[in-house]
Design a protein around this motif. Structure first.
Motif, mmCIF file in Angstrom:
data_model
loop_
_atom_site.group_PDB
_atom_site.id
_atom_site.type_symbol
_atom_site.label_atom_id
_atom_site.label_comp_id
_atom_site.label_asym_id
_atom_site.label_seq_id
_atom_site.Cartn_x
_atom_site.Cartn_y
_atom_site.Cartn_z
ATOM 1 N N ASP A 69 -18.145 5.313 4.328
ATOM 2 C CA ASP A 69 -18.874 4.072 4.588
ATOM 3 C C ASP A 69 -17.980 2.960 5.142
ATOM 4 O O ASP A 69 -18.394 1.805 5.229
ATOM 5 N N GLY A 70 -16.752 3.302 5.494
ATOM 6 C CA GLY A 70 -15.889 2.335 6.164
ATOM 7 C C GLY A 70 -14.942 1.553 5.279
ATOM 8 O O GLY A 70 -14.421 0.507 5.702
ATOM 9 N N PHE A 71 -14.688 2.055 4.056
ATOM 10 C CA PHE A 71 -13.771 1.369 3.143
ATOM 11 C C PHE A 71 -12.651 2.318 2.734
ATOM 12 O O PHE A 71 -12.863 3.513 2.569
ATOM 13 N N ASN A 72 -11.478 1.753 2.542
ATOM 14 C CA ASN A 72 -10.318 2.541 2.141
ATOM 15 C C ASN A 72 -9.860 2.071 0.764
ATOM 16 O O ASN A 72 -9.100 1.111 0.644
ATOM 17 N N ILE A 73 -10.343 2.734 -0.283
ATOM 18 C CA ILE A 73 -9.994 2.299 -1.632
ATOM 19 C C ILE A 73 -8.492 2.454 -1.850
ATOM 20 O O ILE A 73 -7.930 3.532 -1.683
ATOM 21 N N LYS A 74 -7.875 1.352 -2.242
ATOM 22 C CA LYS A 74 -6.434 1.336 -2.499
ATOM 23 C C LYS A 74 -6.195 1.015 -3.971
ATOM 24 O O LYS A 74 -6.711 0.035 -4.497
ATOM 25 N N MET A 75 -5.413 1.874 -4.627
ATOM 26 C CA MET A 75 -5.098 1.675 -6.035
ATOM 27 C C MET A 75 -3.996 0.624 -6.174
ATOM 28 O O MET A 75 -2.910 0.765 -5.608
ATOM 29 N N ILE A 76 -4.281 -0.428 -6.937
ATOM 30 C CA ILE A 76 -3.284 -1.446 -7.226
ATOM 31 C C ILE A 76 -2.622 -1.167 -8.572
ATOM 32 O O ILE A 76 -1.417 -1.318 -8.742
ATOM 33 N N SER A 77 -3.414 -0.740 -9.542
ATOM 34 C CA SER A 77 -2.866 -0.439 -10.863
ATOM 35 C C SER A 77 -3.791 0.531 -11.580
ATOM 36 O O SER A 77 -5.014 0.460 -11.445
ATOM 37 N N GLY A 134 -8.217 -1.289 1.277
ATOM 38 C CA GLY A 134 -6.927 -1.333 1.945
ATOM 39 C C GLY A 134 -6.974 -1.721 3.405
ATOM 40 O O GLY A 134 -5.908 -1.913 4.024
ATOM 41 N N TYR A 135 -8.157 -1.846 3.995
ATOM 42 C CA TYR A 135 -8.246 -2.145 5.423
ATOM 43 C C TYR A 135 -7.979 -3.610 5.789
ATOM 44 O O TYR A 135 -7.203 -3.886 6.705
ATOM 45 N N PRO A 136 -8.596 -4.596 5.107
ATOM 46 C CA PRO A 136 -8.381 -5.990 5.533
ATOM 47 C C PRO A 136 -6.929 -6.425 5.326
ATOM 48 O O PRO A 136 -6.275 -6.014 4.364
ATOM 49 N N LYS A 137 -6.444 -7.251 6.229
ATOM 50 C CA LYS A 137 -5.118 -7.838 6.061
ATOM 51 C C LYS A 137 -5.270 -9.085 5.182
ATOM 52 O O LYS A 137 -6.051 -9.976 5.491
ATOM 53 N N VAL A 138 -4.517 -9.089 4.085
ATOM 54 C CA VAL A 138 -4.673 -10.153 3.088
ATOM 55 C C VAL A 138 -3.319 -10.770 2.782
ATOM 56 O O VAL A 138 -2.332 -10.064 2.597
ATOM 57 N N ASN A 139 -3.289 -12.090 2.725
ATOM 58 C CA ASN A 139 -2.068 -12.802 2.356
ATOM 59 C C ASN A 139 -2.078 -13.147 0.878
ATOM 60 O O ASN A 139 -3.131 -13.454 0.308
#
Length: 244
Positions: A69-77, A134-139
């Motif tokens: 569906d266009g999302f890249n789940i990224k594990m932070i913790s 994980g896709y959007p660039k975030v500051n």
């Protein structure tokens, strides 16, 4: 040090999008005090994921569905043992009291807005995850509620989770319910209910107050019986009711 087994992601292909509704039977598994408090050597699965096997497989299925569906789940913790949580607690306590000049009780109240007392973290169980897209660039810090709200980089991802995460057994823990007490709203924190529900049930049967009074880490000398009772009721138990 915890053991890790690495399962190939291809093992969970197939029925990822068609999981049946979860049923949570009464668990007959015995959980030790050490396991519940993050002091046991438990088996974890997935490189960089570190979950119990069943939770790992469901996480991989959810990740696959999100990717479609266009999302890249990224594990932070995910899994954190007692000693890592102790380090997080002590660093925050020293920063607030020594660098910021806060009084001990004020520092403790500040810590428990988002961080748990060592031994009480759901991340000790190998069932809970902090995730982002994980896709959007975030500051800056990614784990702030505003980034999951309207106009934030994870707004669409949060909507996807609201509509889909429970199909895979993952439930939001600290909701934005206005009357909820304890930890602040964490739109990134999800728990694998088929395991975490029986683990919380087992934890509630223990004398948590006594267990915490027996610990020895920086700042714990300021814990009163009243404070610990409130912490257990508000921070450990005032969560998404679907996880009780």
């Amino acid at each position: 040090m915890q053991r890790r087994n690495f399962i190939k992601t291809t093992a969970v292909a197939g029925a990822a999008l068609a999981l049946p509704p979860f049923v949570y039977p009464q668990s007959d598994i015995e959980y030790s005090i050490e396991e519940l408090m993050g002091k046991a050597d438990i088996e974890l699965f997935g490189e960089g994921i570190n979950l119990r096997e069943e939770a790992y497989k469901s996480y991989q299925a959810m990740k696959k569905a999100a990717y479609s569906d266009g999302f890249n789940i990224k594990m932070i913790s995910s899994y954190r043992d007692f000693y890592r949580q102790e380090g997080i607690w002590e660093r925050k306590y020293l920063r607030f009291t020594e660098d910021d000049g806060m009084q001990p009780l004020d520092a403790i109240d500040k810590i428990i807005e988002y961080s748990t007392i060592p031994g009480t973290s759901r991340h000790h169980w190998g069932t809970d995850i902090d995730i982002i897209d994980g896709y959007p660039k975030v500051n800056g810090d990614v784990l702030v509620p505003e980034k999951f709200e309207a106009g934030g980089p994870f707004e669409a991802f949060k909507k996807w989770l609201d509509e889909n995460s429970e199909r895979f057994g993952f439930y939001l823990v600290y909701t934005d319910e206005p009357k909820r007490r304890g930890f602040k709203y964490e739109p990134w924190h999800y728990s694998y209910a088929p395991i975490s529900i029986p683990m919380l049930t087992a934890f509630r049967k223990k004398n948590i107050l006594k267990l915490l009074q027996n610990e020895d880490f920086i700042g714990c000398e300021h814990f009163t019986t009243g404070f610990l009772r409130s912490y257990i009721q508000d921070n450990i138990l005032d969560i998404n009711p679907k996880l009780l």
